[in-house]
Structure formats: structure tokens, C-alpha cells
Scaffold this active site. Sequence first.
Site, PDB file in Angstrom:
ATOM      1  N   ILE A  14       0.827  -1.216   0.000  1.00  0.00           N
ATOM      2  CA  ILE A  14       0.000   0.000   0.000  1.00  0.00           C
ATOM      3  C   ILE A  14       0.861   1.266   0.000  1.00  0.00           C
ATOM      4  O   ILE A  14       0.450   2.300  -0.543  1.00  0.00           O
ATOM      5  CB  ILE A  14      -1.030   0.003   1.165  1.00  0.00           C
ATOM      6  N   SER A  36      11.684  -0.028   7.924  1.00  0.00           N
ATOM      7  CA  SER A  36      11.067  -1.253   7.454  1.00  0.00           C
ATOM      8  C   SER A  36      12.151  -2.320   7.485  1.00  0.00           C
ATOM      9  O   SER A  36      13.318  -2.016   7.225  1.00  0.00           O
ATOM     10  CB  SER A  36      10.563  -1.039   6.017  1.00  0.00           C
ATOM     11  N   ARG A  37      11.751  -3.555   7.790  1.00  0.00           N
ATOM     12  CA  ARG A  37      12.780  -4.596   7.925  1.00  0.00           C
ATOM     13  C   ARG A  37      13.463  -4.866   6.591  1.00  0.00           C
ATOM     14  O   ARG A  37      14.660  -5.115   6.544  1.00  0.00           O
ATOM     15  CB  ARG A  37      12.151  -5.872   8.480  1.00  0.00           C
ATOM     16  N   LYS A  90      -5.595   1.673   7.830  1.00  0.00           N
ATOM     17  CA  LYS A  90      -6.738   0.931   8.323  1.00  0.00           C
ATOM     18  C   LYS A  90      -6.413  -0.567   8.361  1.00  0.00           C
ATOM     19  O   LYS A  90      -5.631  -1.010   7.538  1.00  0.00           O
ATOM     20  CB  LYS A  90      -8.001   1.205   7.500  1.00  0.00           C
ATOM     21  N   ASP A 168     -10.848  -7.479   6.360  1.00  0.00           N
ATOM     22  CA  ASP A 168      -9.840  -6.502   5.911  1.00  0.00           C
ATOM     23  C   ASP A 168     -10.419  -5.632   4.790  1.00  0.00           C
ATOM     24  O   ASP A 168     -10.410  -4.400   4.903  1.00  0.00           O
ATOM     25  CB  ASP A 168      -8.533  -7.182   5.481  1.00  0.00           C
TER      26      ASP A 168
HETATM   27  P1  NAP Z   1       2.043  -5.824   3.187  1.00  0.00           P
HETATM   28  O1  NAP Z   1       2.670  -5.328   1.926  1.00  0.00           O
HETATM   29  O2  NAP Z   1       1.888  -7.297   3.386  1.00  0.00           O
HETATM   30  O3  NAP Z   1       2.796  -5.267   4.484  1.00  0.00           O
HETATM   31  C1  NAP Z   1       3.338  -3.979   4.567  1.00  0.00           C
HETATM   32  C2  NAP Z   1       4.730  -4.049   5.154  1.00  0.00           C
HETATM   33  O4  NAP Z   1       4.642  -4.275   6.561  1.00  0.00           O
HETATM   34  C3  NAP Z   1       5.543  -5.227   4.652  1.00  0.00           C
HETATM   35  O5  NAP Z   1       6.132  -4.965   3.394  1.00  0.00           O
HETATM   36  C4  NAP Z   1       6.557  -5.433   5.747  1.00  0.00           C
HETATM   37  O6  NAP Z   1       7.700  -4.622   5.496  1.00  0.00           O
HETATM   38  C5  NAP Z   1       5.826  -4.929   6.980  1.00  0.00           C
HETATM   39  N1  NAP Z   1       5.507  -6.098   7.807  1.00  0.00           N
HETATM   40  C6  NAP Z   1       4.962  -7.248   7.402  1.00  0.00           C
HETATM   41  N2  NAP Z   1       4.891  -8.115   8.427  1.00  0.00           N
HETATM   42  C7  NAP Z   1       5.394  -7.472   9.484  1.00  0.00           C
HETATM   43  C8  NAP Z   1       5.644  -7.849  10.819  1.00  0.00           C
HETATM   44  N3  NAP Z   1       5.381  -9.083  11.255  1.00  0.00           N
HETATM   45  N4  NAP Z   1       6.172  -6.934  11.669  1.00  0.00           N
HETATM   46  C9  NAP Z   1       6.494  -5.716  11.229  1.00  0.00           C
HETATM   47  N5  NAP Z   1       6.326  -5.317   9.943  1.00  0.00           N
HETATM   48  C10 NAP Z   1       5.783  -6.188   9.099  1.00  0.00           C
HETATM   49  O7  NAP Z   1       0.605  -5.189   3.401  1.00  0.00           O
HETATM   50  P2  NAP Z   1      -0.167  -4.015   2.645  1.00  0.00           P
HETATM   51  O8  NAP Z   1      -1.034  -4.607   1.626  1.00  0.00           O
HETATM   52  O9  NAP Z   1       0.773  -2.912   2.304  1.00  0.00           O
HETATM   53  O10 NAP Z   1      -1.127  -3.575   3.853  1.00  0.00           O
HETATM   54  C11 NAP Z   1      -0.639  -2.896   5.002  1.00  0.00           C
HETATM   55  C12 NAP Z   1      -1.810  -2.226   5.688  1.00  0.00           C
HETATM   56  O11 NAP Z   1      -2.449  -1.349   4.765  1.00  0.00           O
HETATM   57  C13 NAP Z   1      -2.885  -3.221   6.155  1.00  0.00           C
HETATM   58  O12 NAP Z   1      -3.416  -2.819   7.374  1.00  0.00           O
HETATM   59  C14 NAP Z   1      -3.936  -3.141   5.056  1.00  0.00           C
HETATM   60  O13 NAP Z   1      -5.239  -3.430   5.547  1.00  0.00           O
HETATM   61  C15 NAP Z   1      -3.821  -1.684   4.647  1.00  0.00           C
HETATM   62  N6  NAP Z   1      -4.267  -1.448   3.271  1.00  0.00           N
HETATM   63  C16 NAP Z   1      -3.838  -2.228   2.236  1.00  0.00           C
HETATM   64  C17 NAP Z   1      -4.347  -2.031   0.964  1.00  0.00           C
HETATM   65  C18 NAP Z   1      -3.910  -2.850  -0.225  1.00  0.00           C
HETATM   66  O14 NAP Z   1      -4.496  -2.705  -1.316  1.00  0.00           O
HETATM   67  N7  NAP Z   1      -2.880  -3.672  -0.119  1.00  0.00           N
HETATM   68  C19 NAP Z   1      -5.294  -1.021   0.727  1.00  0.00           C
HETATM   69  C20 NAP Z   1      -5.656  -0.189   1.789  1.00  0.00           C
HETATM   70  C21 NAP Z   1      -5.135  -0.419   3.046  1.00  0.00           C
HETATM   71  P3  NAP Z   1       9.160  -5.123   5.999  1.00  0.00           P
HETATM   72  O15 NAP Z   1       9.256  -6.590   5.724  1.00  0.00           O
HETATM   73  O16 NAP Z   1      10.102  -4.302   5.174  1.00  0.00           O
HETATM   74  O17 NAP Z   1       9.194  -4.803   7.465  1.00  0.00           O
END
Ligand code: NAP
Length: 308
Positions: A14, A36-37, A90, A168
Site C-alpha cells: 500500500i 522497514s525490515r 486501516k 480486511d
Molecule cells: P504488506 O505489503 O503485506 O505489508 C506492509 C509491510 O509491513 C511489509 O512490506 C513489511 O515490510 C511490513 N511487515 C509485514 N509483516 C510485518 C511484521 N510481522 N512486523 C512488522 N512489519 C511487518 O501489506 P499491505 O497490503 O501494504 O497492507 C498494510 C496495511 O495497509 C494493512 O493494514 C492493510 O489493511 C492496509 N491497506 C492495504 C491495501 C492494499 O491494497 N494492499 C489497501 C488499503 C489499506 P518489511 O518486511 O520491510 O518490514
Amino acid sequence: MSPINLAIVGVGKIVRDQHLPSIAKNADYKLVATASRHGTVDGIQSFTTIEAMLAAVPEIDAVSLCMPPQYRYEAAYKALSAGKHVFLEKPPGATLSEVADLEALAAKKGVSLFASWHSRYAAAVEAAKDFLAKTEIKNVHVIWKEDVRHWHPNQDWIWQAGGLGVFDPGINALSIVTHILPRAIFLTGATLEFPENRDAPIAADLHFRDAGSMTVHGEFDWRQTGKQSWDIIAETAGGRMELAEGGSKLSVNGELTFSAPEEEYPSLYRRFAEIIKAGKSDVDLAPLRHVADAFMLGKRKFVEVFHD
Ligand code: NAP
């Protein structure tokens, strides 16, 4: 006024899809660091932990927390304690209590906390709210059906406890519904379907009512292949209102009455700057409360195992 020095924590999908382009277009912000990790942003100093980032870059004014919800509280607590304004992706946290704690901490530290709900800023949401305010609503049908394999491939956190499963995306529908309806609603019954090998539901059927006679039926399903649906339909004295495609198009009696270009994340960042300037927070927990209620009141059904 000089720009808000912003940092991002949790550089993933995101952040790349929405946060970075929205921040780049908004002169109120200057992106100064990330934590970020694994993820980094070209040309921006990066750290692997929020602690290291806050210690090394004291000029940070505000932090956007974009990691999965189960890990948001710790980071938010650290950022608020350091006197930074905080933007929460969110859902704002994994529990209601931890977000309440953050809200109290933000007030104590005199900084702004923003629990963002991007779908509330979808193009036709305000037009739908205006339409519903001027009519009598009989019932509302929310159909949020998408293919999890397409939209969330290999996102293990989303299936773990606190990841919310089908809520979600479903919480986006609830964020719109709680914004456009003129009166509060509450859950009267729900059925949640859990794959036998997962901690979070793949589908949810939800029934709500208000203090009067209005009912709301929500159908959330992650097994939808083919046409995807993110639609809210209201039968009203003024006709059938359809808020379609995630809140981007409004029709009444089949006639398109409002659509505009997508501006969800640019709007979120405008709102965050606005509350920082006004010295206040914006934390509406209604969507997360409804999800918590569904986990409290919902019947559970186990369904076939799910593999990505
Ligand atoms: P994502 O790419 O799976 O996760 C975002 C980043 O968080 C990962 O790249 C990782 O970065 C870090 N992360 C993952 N697991 C972690 C852990 N155990 N501890 C600490 N950091 C961790 O997810 P995303 O789709 O971007 O979604 C993130 C948030 O945005 C969620 O709450 C989601 O509901 C919201 N969101 C997503 C979307 C969408 O379309 N994807 C839309 C609106 C809102 P590192 O490995 O570099 O730490």
C-alpha cells in the site's frame, strides 16, 4: 509554513501503490525517512527499526504506520511517546483497547492521531450521504465480494488472528456505511465462515438494524471469482440508490448521478495535514467496533481449508 517532515514505517504494497504517489504530490509533506525490515524507498534514508529511525532523525514531525494491524500498536506507542503525529493505516489496530490507549496518549502528548479510513474518501461517498440525508431509508444491502487470491496473494498476516480475514476489505464497506447513514446501526446477528486451517474468516453474513425500522444486510465473501463487487444498495422513499465500485459511482433508479476521479489517498493526506494544523485527532472506531461485534455475536462455521 514549512512542510511536515514525514516518515513511513512498513514499506510494502500500500505504501508503493498509494502513500508514496500521494505524498509526492502534496507540498505539505516532505518524506525524510523510512523504517522497514526489508523495504526501502529510493533516495530516502532508511532504517530497519522505528527506534533507530526516531533516534537518528529528530526532525521527523509525523509518522505513517503502514505495517499489518497486529504490529501497529507498538510502533504507534513509540512514535506518539516521541512526540510525533501519527497516521494509522486501516484498520487502526488489532483491538479496540489498544487504539483507545493510543488516543489517550496522543491527547496527553498534544499530538494528532489519525485513524484513516480510505474508502470514506471514495469519490461518490459524500454525494451518497447527502442523498440519504434527504430521504427515508427502508433497507440497505452491502455486497463486498472479491477474490482473495487476486487481491491478497501470500499475505499470511491477513489470515492470522488480528489480520481480520474478509473483514480486511469488509471494514472498508463498514467505514462507508457508518459515514453515510444518518443514524447509528448495531449488529443483530452474523455468521462467520472460517477455513479449517485459518484463524480469520473467509466470509461473513451480517445483519444490522437502527433504532427505528431500517435494516442493513452485509455479505462479505473472499471466494468471488469473475465479477468483483464492492456495492452498497439502499432502497429509499426517493428510489433505489446504488453506491458502486467501492464508493466511486452513485446511481439513483439506475441513472448515474455522480462519479469523479479517484482521490482516496490524496484526500487522506490532506485530512492528516488539516488535523495537524488544527491541533486535533480524528479517531472514529465505529467500523472496527462492528467487526469486533461480529466476532462477539457471530455464529462460526468451519469451511474447507484455504491455500493460496
Ligand atoms: P504488506 O505489503 O503485506 O505489508 C506492509 C509491510 O509491513 C511489509 O512490506 C513489511 O515490510 C511490513 N511487515 C509485514 N509483516 C510485518 C511484521 N510481522 N512486523 C512488522 N512489519 C511487518 O501489506 P499491505 O497490503 O501494504 O497492507 C498494510 C496495511 O495497509 C494493512 O493494514 C492493510 O489493511 C492496509 N491497506 C492495504 C491495501 C492494499 O491494497 N494492499 C489497501 C488499503 C489499506 P518489511 O518486511 O520491510 O518490514
